[in-house]
Scaffold this motif. Structure first.
Motif, mmCIF file in Angstrom:
data_model
loop_
_atom_site.group_PDB
_atom_site.id
_atom_site.type_symbol
_atom_site.label_atom_id
_atom_site.label_comp_id
_atom_site.label_asym_id
_atom_site.label_seq_id
_atom_site.Cartn_x
_atom_site.Cartn_y
_atom_site.Cartn_z
ATOM 1 N N LEU A 32 0.841 -1.192 0.000
ATOM 2 C CA LEU A 32 0.000 0.000 0.000
ATOM 3 C C LEU A 32 0.877 1.243 0.000
ATOM 4 O O LEU A 32 1.753 1.399 0.859
ATOM 5 N N LEU A 33 0.650 2.115 -0.963
ATOM 6 C CA LEU A 33 1.325 3.409 -1.033
ATOM 7 C C LEU A 33 0.331 4.493 -0.671
ATOM 8 O O LEU A 33 -0.653 4.696 -1.377
ATOM 9 N N GLU A 34 0.588 5.182 0.426
ATOM 10 C CA GLU A 34 -0.240 6.321 0.821
ATOM 11 C C GLU A 34 0.461 7.586 0.341
ATOM 12 O O GLU A 34 1.499 7.971 0.874
ATOM 13 N N LEU A 35 -0.086 8.204 -0.685
ATOM 14 C CA LEU A 35 0.563 9.345 -1.316
ATOM 15 C C LEU A 35 0.687 10.522 -0.354
ATOM 16 O O LEU A 35 -0.275 10.908 0.312
ATOM 17 N N ARG A 36 1.867 11.098 -0.315
ATOM 18 C CA ARG A 36 2.080 12.308 0.480
ATOM 19 C C ARG A 36 1.766 13.557 -0.333
ATOM 20 O O ARG A 36 1.374 14.585 0.215
ATOM 21 N N ASN A 37 1.948 13.443 -1.653
ATOM 22 C CA ASN A 37 1.705 14.583 -2.530
ATOM 23 C C ASN A 37 0.839 14.125 -3.699
ATOM 24 O O ASN A 37 1.331 13.957 -4.826
ATOM 25 N N PRO A 38 -0.453 13.892 -3.471
ATOM 26 C CA PRO A 38 -1.318 13.352 -4.536
ATOM 27 C C PRO A 38 -1.438 14.271 -5.748
ATOM 28 O O PRO A 38 -1.725 13.799 -6.850
ATOM 29 N N SER A 42 4.185 11.564 -9.238
ATOM 30 C CA SER A 42 5.114 10.831 -10.110
ATOM 31 C C SER A 42 6.332 10.286 -9.368
ATOM 32 O O SER A 42 6.690 9.110 -9.524
ATOM 33 N N ALA A 43 6.989 11.127 -8.580
ATOM 34 C CA ALA A 43 8.211 10.691 -7.908
ATOM 35 C C ALA A 43 7.932 9.558 -6.931
ATOM 36 O O ALA A 43 8.667 8.554 -6.884
ATOM 37 N N GLU A 44 6.866 9.684 -6.148
ATOM 38 C CA GLU A 44 6.508 8.633 -5.194
ATOM 39 C C GLU A 44 6.176 7.330 -5.908
ATOM 40 O O GLU A 44 6.564 6.239 -5.471
ATOM 41 N N LEU A 45 5.470 7.452 -7.014
ATOM 42 C CA LEU A 45 5.074 6.259 -7.758
ATOM 43 C C LEU A 45 6.279 5.545 -8.341
ATOM 44 O O LEU A 45 6.402 4.322 -8.254
ATOM 45 N N ARG A 46 7.187 6.302 -8.970
ATOM 46 C CA ARG A 46 8.349 5.661 -9.587
ATOM 47 C C ARG A 46 9.218 4.969 -8.540
ATOM 48 O O ARG A 46 9.758 3.888 -8.788
ATOM 49 N N GLN A 47 9.320 5.571 -7.359
ATOM 50 C CA GLN A 47 10.077 4.924 -6.288
ATOM 51 C C GLN A 47 9.407 3.621 -5.865
ATOM 52 O O GLN A 47 10.067 2.590 -5.681
ATOM 53 N N LEU A 49 7.282 1.798 -7.617
ATOM 54 C CA LEU A 49 7.215 0.828 -8.718
ATOM 55 C C LEU A 49 8.567 0.250 -9.079
ATOM 56 O O LEU A 49 8.669 -0.574 -9.999
ATOM 57 N N ALA A 50 9.625 0.658 -8.363
ATOM 58 C CA ALA A 50 10.928 0.030 -8.576
ATOM 59 C C ALA A 50 10.887 -1.431 -8.137
ATOM 60 O O ALA A 50 11.696 -2.242 -8.591
ATOM 61 N N ARG A 51 9.955 -1.747 -7.252
ATOM 62 C CA ARG A 51 9.737 -3.151 -6.863
ATOM 63 C C ARG A 51 8.876 -3.840 -7.922
ATOM 64 O O ARG A 51 8.257 -3.197 -8.766
ATOM 65 N N GLU A 52 8.835 -5.164 -7.853
ATOM 66 C CA GLU A 52 8.070 -5.934 -8.825
ATOM 67 C C GLU A 52 6.608 -6.049 -8.379
ATOM 68 O O GLU A 52 6.328 -6.468 -7.249
ATOM 69 N N PHE A 53 5.716 -5.658 -9.263
ATOM 70 C CA PHE A 53 4.280 -5.779 -9.012
ATOM 71 C C PHE A 53 3.595 -6.308 -10.268
ATOM 72 O O PHE A 53 4.083 -6.107 -11.382
ATOM 73 N N ASP A 54 2.441 -6.961 -10.065
ATOM 74 C CA ASP A 54 1.635 -7.401 -11.210
ATOM 75 C C ASP A 54 0.839 -6.247 -11.798
ATOM 76 O O ASP A 54 0.511 -6.255 -12.988
ATOM 77 N N GLY A 55 0.500 -5.272 -10.967
ATOM 78 C CA GLY A 55 -0.298 -4.147 -11.434
ATOM 79 C C GLY A 55 -0.551 -3.174 -10.305
ATOM 80 O O GLY A 55 0.003 -3.314 -9.203
ATOM 81 N N VAL A 56 -1.405 -2.193 -10.574
ATOM 82 C CA VAL A 56 -1.698 -1.130 -9.621
ATOM 83 C C VAL A 56 -3.215 -1.001 -9.478
ATOM 84 O O VAL A 56 -3.941 -1.036 -10.472
ATOM 85 N N VAL A 57 -3.673 -0.827 -8.238
ATOM 86 C CA VAL A 57 -5.083 -0.548 -7.957
ATOM 87 C C VAL A 57 -5.152 0.786 -7.216
ATOM 88 O O VAL A 57 -4.612 0.916 -6.114
ATOM 89 N N ILE A 58 -5.788 1.775 -7.817
ATOM 90 C CA ILE A 58 -6.008 3.066 -7.175
ATOM 91 C C ILE A 58 -7.250 2.956 -6.293
ATOM 92 O O ILE A 58 -8.276 2.417 -6.731
ATOM 93 N N ASP A 97 -2.928 6.215 -16.658
ATOM 94 C CA ASP A 97 -1.677 5.525 -16.990
ATOM 95 C C ASP A 97 -0.518 5.915 -16.089
ATOM 96 O O ASP A 97 0.397 5.112 -15.846
ATOM 97 N N ILE A 98 -0.522 7.133 -15.578
ATOM 98 C CA ILE A 98 0.587 7.595 -14.745
ATOM 99 C C ILE A 98 0.829 6.676 -13.556
ATOM 100 O O ILE A 98 1.964 6.524 -13.083
ATOM 101 N N TYR A 99 -0.211 6.011 -13.072
ATOM 102 C CA TYR A 99 -0.077 5.175 -11.884
ATOM 103 C C TYR A 99 0.571 3.817 -12.179
ATOM 104 O O TYR A 99 0.948 3.105 -11.248
ATOM 105 N N GLY A 100 0.706 3.475 -13.443
ATOM 106 C CA GLY A 100 1.435 2.264 -13.821
ATOM 107 C C GLY A 100 2.690 2.578 -14.602
ATOM 108 O O GLY A 100 3.255 1.706 -15.268
ATOM 109 N N ASP A 101 3.144 3.845 -14.506
ATOM 110 C CA ASP A 101 4.272 4.337 -15.305
ATOM 111 C C ASP A 101 5.570 4.209 -14.508
ATOM 112 O O ASP A 101 5.818 4.963 -13.570
ATOM 113 N N ARG A 102 6.407 3.265 -14.883
ATOM 114 C CA ARG A 102 7.665 3.037 -14.181
ATOM 115 C C ARG A 102 8.752 4.042 -14.571
ATOM 116 O O ARG A 102 9.623 4.375 -13.768
ATOM 117 N N ASP A 103 8.735 4.511 -15.838
ATOM 118 C CA ASP A 103 9.884 5.255 -16.365
ATOM 119 C C ASP A 103 9.610 6.723 -16.678
ATOM 120 O O ASP A 103 10.465 7.415 -17.231
#
Length: 346
Positions: A32-38, A42-47, A49-58, A97-103
């Motif tokens: 679970l990622l609780e966004l500090r700056n919703p 982008s920065a929080e998400l990329r950090q 998503l550096a781990r391996e996940f099957d997908g993202v649920v908002i 798409d931004i929530y599944g954007d690794r790069d």
């Protein structure tokens, strides 16, 4: 990876309810990622998503976990199409798409689904607890009589029920709570101002085909739609939204999509803007290939979020599906970017 904004979720569904919902996620051993700056995640998400996940649920609506307002057209195509009346959304749509954007390229490398809270704790808990398909599969479908391409696609769904056609199909002929199916396919007209009903056509004009009264009190499975604005969960279209203004959050009592999720559906897949259907055989352009790719991937065992992700990859590979005009190509870019998966999706 589940992504949310705890203060916003608490404000929308209640502090105790939000705490219980997030506990459900953690108790299921999910990240679970609780966004500090919703507002700029982008920065929080990329950090994360550096781990391996099957997908993202908002978890949360646009008002607390913002969707991105996306111009679906590449600059060179936008220059040819211009700005104006060629599309009711000016080819600008809401996109997650931004929530599944690794790069950081604004494209998803992972499937994304969204549980819009709709200010309803019942919806959030129903969506988080939505089960995969259970029991014998059954199909339900209604199409606009002016969209014959959907006839053969309905046959991709398991079950034996015939596809209904409007007209003559109407909410009265379907019956209260009778739009029942583990696999539901709706190819009808939708509206950006009224999400409580969809329309078909008669020889004299549009006619109501299905409304909230037809939805079963307990839903399962997946609903896929080719209805304009079918997956729009706010009152504001992306094209006309003014930053800083209220979005106008929809609730289950005013939305077919949100009602399906509140009643337990695993996913509702649809468009955040106008949909475009193929009208000339063999119907292999505009929405046709996307519909076929989704149901084909879902039949192979992919969950709804993954099936949509795979369908988008296949759709992009086939673009522009024989379309040579700038407008035709613009429509295809819009179809590709605007389809979204609402609900748990897994």
């Amino acid at each position: 990876l589940f992504v949310t904004n705890r203060p916003g979720l608490e404000n929308n569904i209640g502090q105790a309810e939000a705490k219980a919902a997030l506990a459900l996620i953690r108790d299921a051993n999910q990240s679970l990622l609780e966004l500090r700056n919703p507002a700029n995640p982008s920065a929080e998400l990329r950090q994360a998503l550096a781990r391996e996940f099957d997908g993202v649920v908002i978890v949360g609506g646009y008002d607390i976990v913002p969707a991105e307002r996306v111009d679906t057209l590449p600059p060179s195509l936008r220059a040819k199409v211009g700005n104006g009346q060629s599309d009711a959304d000016n080819f600008i749509v809401w996109n997650d798409d931004i929530y599944g954007d690794r790069d950081g390229d604004k494209l998803a490398e992972l499937p994304v689904s969204r549980i819009p809270d709709a200010r309803s704790s019942k919806l959030v808990f129903a969506a988080l607890c939505a089960a995969a398909d259970v029991g014998s599969p059954a199909r339900f479908g209604v199409r606009n009589r002016a969209r014959p391409f959907a006839h053969d696609l309905h046959k991709l769904l398991p079950g034996s029920a015939l596809q209904l056609v409007s007209s003559p199909t109407s909410p009265g002929s379907i019956g209260s709570g009778k739009a029942i199916g583990t696999h539901t396919y709706l190819m009808l007209h939708g509206s950006d101002i009224d999400a409580s009903r969809y329309w078909g056509e008669s020889p004299t004009g549009t006619v109501e085909a299905l409304n909230l009264s037809n939805l079963p009190q307990a839903s399962t499975g997946v609903i896929f739609t080719g209805c304009c604005w079918g997956a729009l969960t706010v009152q504001s279209k992306a094209s006309t939204y003014i930053p800083g203004q209220p979005l106008g959050v929809r609730t289950p009592g005013a939305s077919i999509a949100l009602s399906y999720l509140r009643n337990g559906a695993r996913a509702f897949v649809g468009c955040t803007g106008t949909h475009y259907s193929p009208t000339q055989p063999p119907y292999k352009y505009f929405g046709g290939p996307m519909h076929q790719a989704f149901w084909s991937q879902y039949a192979r065992g992919s969950g709804p979020a993954l099936a949509l992700f795979e369908a988008k990859v296949a759709y992009l590979a086939g673009m522009p599906h024989g379309q040579t005009s700038p407008i035709g190509q613009a429509v295809e870019f819009k179809i590709w970017r605007q389809y979204t998966c609402l609900g748990l999706g897994w």
